[in-house]
Design a protein around this motif. Sequence first.
Motif, PDB file in Angstrom:
ATOM      1  N   PRO A 303       0.784  -1.237   0.000  1.00 47.49           N
ATOM      2  CA  PRO A 303       0.000   0.000   0.000  1.00 47.49           C
ATOM      3  C   PRO A 303       0.812   1.281   0.000  1.00 47.49           C
ATOM      4  CG  PRO A 303      -0.033  -1.022   2.173  1.00 47.49           C
ATOM      5  CD  PRO A 303       0.608  -2.006   1.245  1.00 47.49           C
ATOM      6  N   ALA A 304       2.069   1.247   0.456  1.00 45.57           N
ATOM      7  CA  ALA A 304       2.857   2.479   0.553  1.00 45.57           C
ATOM      8  C   ALA A 304       3.844   2.652  -0.589  1.00 45.57           C
ATOM      9  CB  ALA A 304       3.598   2.509   1.897  1.00 45.57           C
ATOM     10  N   LEU A 305       3.798   1.767  -1.577  1.00 46.66           N
ATOM     11  CA  LEU A 305       4.795   1.772  -2.647  1.00 46.66           C
ATOM     12  C   LEU A 305       4.752   3.080  -3.440  1.00 46.66           C
ATOM     13  CD1 LEU A 305       6.919  -0.256  -3.699  1.00 46.66           C
ATOM     14  CD2 LEU A 305       5.267  -0.926  -5.453  1.00 46.66           C
ATOM     15  N   LYS A 306       5.924   3.766  -3.525  1.00 48.99           N
ATOM     16  CA  LYS A 306       6.002   5.039  -4.219  1.00 48.99           C
ATOM     17  C   LYS A 306       7.071   5.068  -5.310  1.00 48.99           C
ATOM     18  CE  LYS A 306       4.355   7.842  -0.322  1.00 48.99           C
ATOM     19  NZ  LYS A 306       4.682   8.953   0.616  1.00 48.99           N
ATOM     20  N   GLU A 307       8.059   4.163  -5.208  1.00 48.42           N
ATOM     21  CA  GLU A 307       9.138   4.208  -6.184  1.00 48.42           C
ATOM     22  C   GLU A 307       9.789   2.842  -6.331  1.00 48.42           C
ATOM     23  OE1 GLU A 307      13.360   6.581  -7.057  1.00 48.42           O
ATOM     24  OE2 GLU A 307      12.207   6.997  -5.237  1.00 48.42           O
ATOM     25  N   VAL A 308       9.820   2.329  -7.570  1.00 50.97           N
ATOM     26  CA  VAL A 308      10.533   1.103  -7.909  1.00 50.97           C
ATOM     27  C   VAL A 308      11.417   1.430  -9.106  1.00 50.97           C
ATOM     28  CG1 VAL A 308      10.352  -1.300  -8.610  1.00 50.97           C
ATOM     29  CG2 VAL A 308       8.589  -0.316  -7.122  1.00 50.97           C
ATOM     30  N   ASP A 309      12.728   1.460  -8.871  1.00 58.06           N
ATOM     31  CA  ASP A 309      13.634   1.876  -9.940  1.00 58.06           C
ATOM     32  C   ASP A 309      13.814   0.803 -11.007  1.00 58.06           C
ATOM     33  OD1 ASP A 309      14.005   4.318  -8.763  1.00 58.06           O
ATOM     34  OD2 ASP A 309      15.819   3.734  -7.678  1.00 58.06           O
ATOM     35  N   GLY A 310      13.603  -0.464 -10.640  1.00 62.34           N
ATOM     36  CA  GLY A 310      13.687  -1.552 -11.609  1.00 62.34           C
ATOM     37  C   GLY A 310      12.306  -1.961 -12.096  1.00 62.34           C
ATOM     38  N   GLY A 311      12.176  -3.248 -12.462  1.00 65.87           N
ATOM     39  CA  GLY A 311      10.900  -3.747 -12.960  1.00 65.87           C
ATOM     40  C   GLY A 311      10.159  -4.549 -11.913  1.00 65.87           C
ATOM     41  N   CYS A 312       8.932  -4.936 -12.250  1.00 63.60           N
ATOM     42  CA  CYS A 312       8.102  -5.759 -11.375  1.00 63.60           C
ATOM     43  C   CYS A 312       7.516  -6.909 -12.174  1.00 63.60           C
ATOM     44  CB  CYS A 312       6.954  -4.945 -10.787  1.00 63.60           C
ATOM     45  SG  CYS A 312       7.449  -3.796  -9.506  1.00 63.60           S
ATOM     46  N   THR A 313       7.621  -8.117 -11.615  1.00 63.19           N
ATOM     47  CA  THR A 313       6.994  -9.289 -12.210  1.00 63.19           C
ATOM     48  C   THR A 313       6.224 -10.012 -11.125  1.00 63.19           C
ATOM     49  OG1 THR A 313       8.752  -9.537 -13.858  1.00 63.19           O
ATOM     50  CG2 THR A 313       7.373 -11.463 -13.423  1.00 63.19           C
ATOM     51  N   VAL A 314       4.937 -10.182 -11.336  1.00 66.00           N
ATOM     52  CA  VAL A 314       4.078 -10.873 -10.375  1.00 66.00           C
ATOM     53  C   VAL A 314       3.331 -11.960 -11.120  1.00 66.00           C
ATOM     54  CG1 VAL A 314       2.239 -10.650  -8.679  1.00 66.00           C
ATOM     55  CG2 VAL A 314       3.804  -8.738  -9.065  1.00 66.00           C
ATOM     56  N   LEU A 315       3.514 -13.210 -10.708  1.00 65.13           N
ATOM     57  CA  LEU A 315       2.842 -14.340 -11.326  1.00 65.13           C
ATOM     58  C   LEU A 315       2.217 -15.186 -10.227  1.00 65.13           C
ATOM     59  CD1 LEU A 315       5.685 -15.495 -13.769  1.00 65.13           C
ATOM     60  CD2 LEU A 315       3.788 -13.961 -14.290  1.00 65.13           C
ATOM     61  N   SER A 316       0.953 -15.559 -10.404  1.00 68.99           N
ATOM     62  CA  SER A 316       0.289 -16.401  -9.414  1.00 68.99           C
ATOM     63  C   SER A 316      -0.489 -17.511 -10.099  1.00 68.99           C
ATOM     64  CB  SER A 316      -0.666 -15.575  -8.540  1.00 68.99           C
ATOM     65  OG  SER A 316      -1.326 -16.400  -7.596  1.00 68.99           O
ATOM     66  N   THR A 317      -0.612 -18.639  -9.397  1.00 73.53           N
ATOM     67  CA  THR A 317      -1.433 -19.730  -9.909  1.00 73.53           C
ATOM     68  C   THR A 317      -2.918 -19.422  -9.771  1.00 73.53           C
ATOM     69  OG1 THR A 317      -1.367 -20.811  -7.743  1.00 73.53           O
ATOM     70  CG2 THR A 317       0.328 -21.441  -9.342  1.00 73.53           C
ATOM     71  N   THR A 318      -3.266 -18.371  -9.022  1.00 71.70           N
ATOM     72  CA  THR A 318      -4.662 -17.986  -8.803  1.00 71.70           C
ATOM     73  C   THR A 318      -4.980 -16.701  -9.558  1.00 71.70           C
ATOM     74  OG1 THR A 318      -4.227 -16.617  -6.858  1.00 71.70           O
ATOM     75  CG2 THR A 318      -4.480 -18.984  -6.496  1.00 71.70           C
ATOM     76  N   ASP A 319      -6.196 -16.249  -9.409  1.00 74.71           N
ATOM     77  CA  ASP A 319      -6.645 -15.022 -10.063  1.00 74.71           C
ATOM     78  C   ASP A 319      -6.298 -13.817  -9.185  1.00 74.71           C
ATOM     79  OD1 ASP A 319      -7.863 -12.943 -11.347  1.00 74.71           O
ATOM     80  OD2 ASP A 319      -9.867 -13.840 -11.411  1.00 74.71           O
ATOM     81  N   ILE A 320      -5.347 -13.021  -9.627  1.00 70.54           N
ATOM     82  CA  ILE A 320      -4.980 -11.811  -8.887  1.00 70.54           C
ATOM     83  C   ILE A 320      -5.192 -10.576  -9.770  1.00 70.54           C
ATOM     84  CG2 ILE A 320      -3.333 -12.914  -7.329  1.00 70.54           C
ATOM     85  CD1 ILE A 320      -1.093 -11.919  -9.222  1.00 70.54           C
ATOM     86  N   SER A 321      -6.191 -10.640 -10.623  1.00 74.42           N
ATOM     87  CA  SER A 321      -6.432  -9.551 -11.564  1.00 74.42           C
ATOM     88  C   SER A 321      -6.697  -8.223 -10.858  1.00 74.42           C
ATOM     89  CB  SER A 321      -7.604  -9.893 -12.492  1.00 74.42           C
ATOM     90  OG  SER A 321      -8.765 -10.225 -11.738  1.00 74.42           O
ATOM     91  N   ALA A 322      -7.327  -8.282  -9.681  1.00 74.21           N
ATOM     92  CA  ALA A 322      -7.605  -7.046  -8.952  1.00 74.21           C
ATOM     93  C   ALA A 322      -6.314  -6.350  -8.555  1.00 74.21           C
ATOM     94  CB  ALA A 322      -8.445  -7.345  -7.717  1.00 74.21           C
ATOM     95  N   PHE A 323      -5.359  -7.138  -8.063  1.00 73.66           N
ATOM     96  CA  PHE A 323      -4.098  -6.518  -7.677  1.00 73.66           C
ATOM     97  C   PHE A 323      -3.274  -6.146  -8.897  1.00 73.66           C
ATOM     98  CE2 PHE A 323       0.386  -6.572  -6.424  1.00 73.66           C
ATOM     99  CZ  PHE A 323       0.350  -5.564  -5.479  1.00 73.66           C
ATOM    100  N   CYS A 324      -3.397  -6.874  -9.982  1.00 73.98           N
ATOM    101  CA  CYS A 324      -2.666  -6.514 -11.201  1.00 73.98           C
ATOM    102  C   CYS A 324      -3.031  -5.102 -11.656  1.00 73.98           C
ATOM    103  CB  CYS A 324      -2.940  -7.531 -12.304  1.00 73.98           C
ATOM    104  SG  CYS A 324      -2.054  -9.098 -12.080  1.00 73.98           S
ATOM    105  N   GLY A 325      -4.266  -4.716 -11.382  1.00 75.46           N
ATOM    106  CA  GLY A 325      -4.679  -3.350 -11.706  1.00 75.46           C
ATOM    107  C   GLY A 325      -3.836  -2.330 -10.962  1.00 75.46           C
ATOM    108  N   PHE A 326      -3.498  -2.637  -9.721  1.00 77.83           N
ATOM    109  CA  PHE A 326      -2.633  -1.744  -8.936  1.00 77.83           C
ATOM    110  C   PHE A 326      -1.260  -1.622  -9.580  1.00 77.83           C
ATOM    111  CE2 PHE A 326       0.889  -1.717  -5.911  1.00 77.83           C
ATOM    112  CZ  PHE A 326       0.713  -0.488  -5.273  1.00 77.83           C
ATOM    113  N   PHE A 327      -0.675  -2.758  -9.977  1.00 77.61           N
ATOM    114  CA  PHE A 327       0.638  -2.731 -10.606  1.00 77.61           C
ATOM    115  C   PHE A 327       0.606  -1.987 -11.941  1.00 77.61           C
ATOM    116  CE2 PHE A 327       2.967  -6.365  -8.359  1.00 77.61           C
ATOM    117  CZ  PHE A 327       3.935  -5.508  -7.864  1.00 77.61           C
ATOM    118  N   ASN A 328      -0.419  -2.244 -12.729  1.00 80.97           N
ATOM    119  CA  ASN A 328      -0.535  -1.564 -14.015  1.00 80.97           C
ATOM    120  C   ASN A 328      -0.619  -0.053 -13.831  1.00 80.97           C
ATOM    121  OD1 ASN A 328      -0.599  -4.121 -15.111  1.00 80.97           O
ATOM    122  ND2 ASN A 328      -2.833  -4.163 -15.358  1.00 80.97           N
ATOM    123  N   ASP A 329      -1.394   0.352 -12.840  1.00 77.21           N
ATOM    124  CA  ASP A 329      -1.557   1.774 -12.561  1.00 77.21           C
ATOM    125  C   ASP A 329      -0.238   2.375 -12.080  1.00 77.21           C
ATOM    126  OD1 ASP A 329      -3.300   4.126 -12.235  1.00 77.21           O
ATOM    127  OD2 ASP A 329      -2.876   3.863 -10.086  1.00 77.21           O
TER     128      ASP A 329
END
Length: 398
Positions: A303-329
């Motif tokens: 919830p407090a993430l403000k800066e990621v200088d590199g990349g992000c990869t998130v993969l799950s065996t379940t449906d995490i589409s709701a959180f993927c929206g956060f990463f995309n944003d």
Amino acid sequence: MHSKLLSALLVAGSASVVSAATTCTKDIKVTQPTPIISCDVVDASITVDASVAGGLSIEGPKTITGDLIITNASQLISISSSTLQSIEGNFELSGLDLLSSLNMAALKSLNKLNMQSLRQLSTFTFGTSGVSKASTIVIADTVLTDLSGLNINSVDSLTITNNKRLTAYNSDLANITSLLSVTSNGNNMEINMTKLTTAAEIQLSNVKSFVVPKLKTITESLKFDTNPELTTFTAKNITSIKDSVTFINNNKLTNVSFPLLTSIGDMTIQNNTKMLAVEGFPKLSTVAGGIILRGNFENVELPALKEVDGGCTVLSTTDISAFCGFFNDAHSKKIIKGTESCKSNVKAANEGGSDGDSSTSSSGSGSSGNGTDNAVAALSVNNVLLGVSVIAGMAQLW
């Protein structure tokens, strides 16, 4: 007249006692179990010949400024000294197949301690309350069951590995300036460091618990790799980790908690099959490198993430589409400065290789219209980079 003579004799006697405190300046080679070493300080090194057998007793010296080397004496049964207080060089014990007793009753200070391949030694005694000072310690390939002889407050490097009968280590260590490595010891290894406040690199495997309630700062990395019995880890006072936070192949791990952690170098959480949520980083705001999360996650919260200088990869065996929206944003707002990929229902999410073709992408970069081919190409490149980074991260653990 008699009193003057007596006084003179006393003075002469005192002088002879003082002059008895001698220093040896040449290296000494010990070839018998009870050597005669008539000096308080050995300003050189002592080496014990491999032919020495039975009980070795080193009496006389209080300080050795060089090394004390006892290796490959396969018929040596015991080692003792009631006078030796300090070894300023390397104290090496290795290849002593029959050694079953080590009693250095006065020893308080060491520089480097190297104990390896001791097949019969289960305990040892250093001083009345253990050694309180050392720079580098290696305990490897022994049958030791107890390390209470090490009562150290600060150490540069401490390595404890492949001691199959060692299942617990309780330490008063407060500061580790270089490395703590505890790997491949007895099953269900429990580590309690209740006074530890500062550490550099920490590497742990085959550990059931790691209790560090006062740990505040890690100047390099914290790595948990292949701890089959580890279920939780809490670091309630850590505020920053300069390099990596890594949890890989911990099959029973369900939760990690860093309630005050605000900045890290990079994060990898992968193949912890019982971990269904990543929720233990409520204040994490800055990541100098990248984030890799692969697993059976049902929920991920940063919830407090403000800066990621590199990349992000998130993969799950379940449906995490709701959180993927956060990463995309976050990517679209340039919070994530590198490439970003978040995918649900990835069968091979726990693995470090290809994602396979059965996944449902929730990534927001190029996922519709004529940009589909470009998105697939970018994702393929990202997966190659992911595999390389995971392999490199795992290599650092060994």
